[in-house]
Design an enzyme around this catalytic site. Sequence first.
Site, PDB file in Angstrom:
ATOM      1  N   CYS B  82       0.672  -1.088  -0.015  1.00  0.00           N
ATOM      2  CA  CYS B  82      -0.022   0.141   0.053  1.00  0.00           C
ATOM      3  C   CYS B  82       0.888   1.312  -0.016  1.00  0.00           C
ATOM      4  O   CYS B  82       1.470   1.400  -0.945  1.00  0.00           O
ATOM      5  CB  CYS B  82      -1.046   0.022   1.224  1.00  0.00           C
ATOM      6  SG  CYS B  82      -2.327   1.302   1.099  1.00  0.00           S
ATOM      7  N   HIS B 185      -3.619  -5.461   0.115  1.00  0.00           N
ATOM      8  CA  HIS B 185      -3.236  -5.853   1.337  1.00  0.00           C
ATOM      9  C   HIS B 185      -3.110  -7.253   1.442  1.00  0.00           C
ATOM     10  O   HIS B 185      -4.419  -7.874   1.664  1.00  0.00           O
ATOM     11  CB  HIS B 185      -4.340  -5.122   2.395  1.00  0.00           C
ATOM     12  CG  HIS B 185      -4.222  -4.024   2.346  1.00  0.00           C
ATOM     13  ND1 HIS B 185      -3.041  -3.260   3.500  1.00  0.00           N
ATOM     14  CD2 HIS B 185      -4.700  -2.779   1.888  1.00  0.00           C
ATOM     15  CE1 HIS B 185      -3.305  -1.993   3.557  1.00  0.00           C
ATOM     16  NE2 HIS B 185      -4.151  -1.431   2.429  1.00  0.00           N
ATOM     17  N   GLU B 187      -2.382  -9.188   3.526  1.00  0.00           N
ATOM     18  CA  GLU B 187      -2.526  -9.565   4.977  1.00  0.00           C
ATOM     19  C   GLU B 187      -3.755  -9.427   5.250  1.00  0.00           C
ATOM     20  O   GLU B 187      -4.384 -10.067   6.324  1.00  0.00           O
ATOM     21  CB  GLU B 187      -1.746  -8.623   5.957  1.00  0.00           C
ATOM     22  CG  GLU B 187      -2.112  -7.345   6.137  1.00  0.00           C
ATOM     23  CD  GLU B 187      -1.971  -6.313   5.118  1.00  0.00           C
ATOM     24  OE1 GLU B 187      -1.546  -6.511   3.898  1.00  0.00           O
ATOM     25  OE2 GLU B 187      -2.078  -4.818   5.329  1.00  0.00           O
TER      26      GLU B 187
END
Lengths: 261, 205
Positions: B82, B185, B187
């Site tokens: 990001c 993202h 994650e």
Amino acid sequence: MSHNGLCRRIIPCLDVAGGRTVKGVNFSNLRDIGDPVELAQRYEEEGADELMFLDISATHEERKTVFDLVERVAYKLSIPFTVGGGISNLSDVERLLNCGAEKVSVNSSAVKRPELVSEIAFACGSQCCVVAIDARMRKDTDKEDPIWDVLVQGGRQNTGLDAFAWAQKCVENGAGEILLTSWDRDGTQDGFDLKLTRKFSDGLPIPVIASGGASGPGSFIEVFQEGHADAALAATIFHDGMWTVQKLKDEVKKAKIAVRV
Amino acid sequence: MVEAIDVVEIGAGNIGSVKRCLEMLDIRYQVVNATNPPTGDMPLLLPGVGAFGPVMDHLRKDRLDERLVDLVKNGTPYLGICIGMQILFDSSEEAKNTRGLGLVSGVVRKFQDGKVPQIGWNNIEISPSLNGKNTAHFPEEGYVYFVNSYYPDPAVKENVLYYADYYVRFCAAVAHKNITAFQFHPEKSGKFGKELLKRWIDSVT
């Protein structure tokens, strides 16, 4: 213009109190239906795009357990989740985000003190600031072009505020998304309020999550196609096992709506 | 099993989700910052949600920007997520008077159509002009979670790793020498996101 590949999101909602998942009718006769962490993991496995945890704790003691719960969930989940319910100050927001929530949702406290939205947006970014609006159609309004009132305190109090004007103000203050619940449809399984959802989704520059009235896949297909919702939220149909997220998404995909399957 | 990853604190807050994800993957890591700077012995991971201006200011204040540029130019593997991707570029429309790290040439642009930020799951597709640089063996395509108002526009198209569509075909990831970066993202992107992280880690250790 290039194609938009962004998927419509389907978001199961879990009511929690005292660190457990609960279920009840009109916030009474709450029944413990299990460990939120296990349920959350099951929903992720089934293909939920995000999760919403709504803390409906009645007491201060119960409410304190939410931080611990969020942390436990964050260690098991690898999709984004939002926490809402009873959040009234920036320090709670920061703590919830640090515990692993992706977003927080504010409702009554934002109506009481609209600067709360700008405080969250400034300190943590708009992307983590969801404003939840409980909207009920105003009596004697023009049914063709209705006005909806903002309800607070879990629907117990009508503020008399025009819900769309309130949403616009929240956008100005930096809200990143609107969670729009139709109080007329909530708990009915009559389908989402398409007129309400469409007015907000078309009229606001930020994503709108439709809520209230979810039934089968047809209701989701409608709210995406006709209501123009960016996302749709439901609780009962998933908790009661009427639909798994996966089966529901398969049906939505058949209607040529972009969903993650 | 990798020895460790240096997770760089870039003042953007919330690196918690990446830390938790590494723990779930059983990867050891340490947090590095101005007081405990990275040495280049470990691969660098720069996560974070944040704004271009404040993040660059934070790095410059501590001269961590120079350190990162030196290490990456000397070959230390870098994974940006990001804002950790956007700062690699020369500049951003988000902060017109702020220079980026300039490690990947190009600019960061604002989405012109649709609701901004883009929030949600979008499909990424591997770039056809990658020229066999997919050394980490990243998958052809998959759904990942985005939250972004800005997207990178690399000057050299061969540096694009993945494309996605949001009213414009945009660069969702880059691969350039020892640099890999994701606009989305990983994650927060379920099993597929974890797989992407794992493949990067396997490729740098």
